[in-house]
Scaffold this active site. Structure first.
Site, PDB file in Angstrom:
ATOM      1  N   ARG A  60       0.832  -1.198   0.000  1.00  0.00           N
ATOM      2  CA  ARG A  60       0.000   0.000   0.000  1.00  0.00           C
ATOM      3  C   ARG A  60       0.865   1.244   0.000  1.00  0.00           C
ATOM      4  O   ARG A  60       0.562   2.248  -0.657  1.00  0.00           O
ATOM      5  CB  ARG A  60      -0.936   0.009   1.219  1.00  0.00           C
ATOM      6  CG  ARG A  60      -1.661   1.339   1.414  1.00  0.00           C
ATOM      7  CD  ARG A  60      -2.748   1.252   2.471  1.00  0.00           C
ATOM      8  NE  ARG A  60      -2.347   0.579   3.677  1.00  0.00           N
ATOM      9  CZ  ARG A  60      -1.609   1.119   4.660  1.00  0.00           C
ATOM     10  NH1 ARG A  60      -1.161   2.357   4.543  1.00  0.00           N
ATOM     11  NH2 ARG A  60      -1.323   0.426   5.731  1.00  0.00           N
ATOM     12  N   ASP A 185      -7.739  18.780 -15.254  1.00  0.00           N
ATOM     13  CA  ASP A 185      -8.093  17.419 -15.635  1.00  0.00           C
ATOM     14  C   ASP A 185      -7.793  17.287 -17.129  1.00  0.00           C
ATOM     15  O   ASP A 185      -8.477  17.864 -17.974  1.00  0.00           O
ATOM     16  CB  ASP A 185      -9.580  17.176 -15.355  1.00  0.00           C
ATOM     17  CG  ASP A 185     -10.010  15.737 -15.635  1.00  0.00           C
ATOM     18  OD1 ASP A 185      -9.352  15.066 -16.456  1.00  0.00           O
ATOM     19  OD2 ASP A 185     -11.023  15.302 -15.064  1.00  0.00           O
ATOM     20  N   LYS A 210      -8.854   5.882 -19.110  1.00  0.00           N
ATOM     21  CA  LYS A 210      -9.242   6.329 -20.431  1.00  0.00           C
ATOM     22  C   LYS A 210      -8.085   6.186 -21.429  1.00  0.00           C
ATOM     23  O   LYS A 210      -7.620   5.090 -21.683  1.00  0.00           O
ATOM     24  CB  LYS A 210      -9.763   7.761 -20.350  1.00  0.00           C
ATOM     25  CG  LYS A 210     -10.787   7.982 -19.220  1.00  0.00           C
ATOM     26  CD  LYS A 210     -11.979   7.047 -19.267  1.00  0.00           C
ATOM     27  CE  LYS A 210     -13.126   7.483 -18.371  1.00  0.00           C
ATOM     28  NZ  LYS A 210     -12.842   7.460 -16.926  1.00  0.00           N
TER      29      LYS A 210
END
Length: 393
Positions: A60, A185, A210
């Site tokens: 993690r 973004d 994406k």
């Protein structure tokens, strides 16, 4: 920080495709493996208490595969620090929490992505965060939306799903004058077409699900910055909250980035052909694409992007019913959410990705259809849309 910045400067002198393929990993000195290994280990042996090998202790906190992806992402955005997350929304959440405190204010696009709006409007407002929507196309309106307690300006360009274009350099000046940070973004454009840090942005965000991943087979998010202090805050949240990608997800994303340049060229080629065809159809009221000379943001897009991308939207002359018919009639274009994969996708934002904006000032038109144009043969893509439009009653 100096060594990292020097490395970033050296990478910036290389071409994009070279950095996309090589940055973040060198062939393994033991085996010669040219691709980054998938380090499927949850923990790492230590050489004595606190004696970490390569800085790794628990997956993690850090994983070698993820670390390679983060370095690669920083390189292709010409930044210094990269942080990978389990999704674009996990990256968005970490960015907001790193930059904002109760009582702070941020400016968001008035046509922001539905998931971003939902997180801010439904979650962060409960913790005393205020926000004001403003059109990304109007620098004066963004400036007017800034308050004394504004700490963040959030910009999408091009926006999702209306393909509006914001002037990154101009908005960066607004943010700087207000003592706020600018987050861009960059999901729609990808770093192949646009690099916001070079235009004055403080942070770049990606839904790497994406175009970066590019094959509709992995979910992820990325944040890239040159700000060492902010990166430390993001890294703390990344570890403390644990919204990290697994090593296989990191590997898939990095593999996708290697072909980003060639894929984006084909996405752009196909999108331009689709725009040309749709612009002459009676069923289409308007085509929203920054590459069109009459698009309101064309001049700005031409200045800050190398091409205009693979995303476009249309407004249907027949309204909502025609929009739904188009979405249901295509065969190569798959009716699905998401975008940026090699396959063409079509959706009705008002009922799908942007349903959370219904009834708000960010509500999208119900005659709107969004197209993510893939890399199939151009003639087949065009034929599919033509047959779908021919059948609309």
């Amino acid at each position: 920080m100096g060594e990292q910045k020097s490395a970033a400067d050296a990478r910036a002198s290389q071409g994009f495709a070279t950095r996309a393929i090589h940055a973040g990993y060198e062939p393994d000195p033991t085996t010669g493996a040219v691709n980054v290994p998938i380090y499927a280990s949850s923990t790492f042996a230590q050489d004595g208490v606190g004696g970490l090998r390569g800085g790794f202790e628990y997956a993690r906190t850090g994983n070698p595969t993820r670390q390679a992806l983060e370095a690669n992402a920083a390189s292709i955005e010409v930044g210094t620090y990269g942080r990978a997350f389990a999704s674009g929304m996990a990256a968005t959440d970490a960015m907001l929490r790193a930059a904002l405190r109760p009582g702070d204010h941020l400016v968001i696009p008035d046509d922001a992505y539905g998931g971003t709006f939902r997180l801010i409007d439904k979650v962060f407002t409960q913790w005393g965060i205020e926000y004001t929507p403003a059109p990304v196309t109007d620098v004066d309106a963004i400036r007017a939306a800034v308050r004394e307690n504004t700490k963040l300006i959030w910009l999408e360009t091009p926006t999702n799903p209306l393909l509006n274009v914001g002037d990154i350099a101009a908005v960066a000046e607004v943010a700087k004058g207000a003592g706020a940070r600018l987050v861009v973004d960059n999901t729609f454009a990808s770093p192949y077409l646009q690099r916001p840090l070079t235009l004055g942005a403080d942070v770049v965000l990606h839904s790497s699900t994406k175009y970066l991943g590019g094959h509709s087979d992995v979910v992820g998010g990325l944040l890239v910055t040159d700000d060492e202090e902010l990166d430390a805050a993001i890294a703390f949240l990344q570890n403390g909250s644990g919204g990290v990608p697994g090593p296989f997800d990191a590997y898939l994303t990095m593999r996708g980035i290697k072909t980003l340049g060639v894929r984006m060229d084909r996405h752009c080629d196909n999108a331009e052909a689709v725009v040309d065809m749709l612009s002459g159809r009676r069923e289409i009221a308007s085509v929203l694409y920054p590459g069109l000379a009459d698009h309101p943001g064309h001049e700005v897009a031409a200045r800050q992007m190398s091409r205009f991308g693979g995303m476009l939207s249309v407004r249907m002359a027949g309204g909502r019913e025609a929009a739904r018919q188009l979405c249901s009639r295509t065969e190569i274009f798959t009716l699905a959410e998401s975008l940026g994969g090699i396959e063409s996708l079509i959706e009705h934002p008002g009922a799908m990705t942007h349903a959370s904006t219904a009834g708000s000032m960010l509500e999208v038109p119900d005659d709107l259809v969004r197209l993510s144009v893939g890399i199939e043969d151009t003639s087949d893509v065009l034929a599919d849309l033509e047959q779908a439009l021919d059948g609309i009653r």
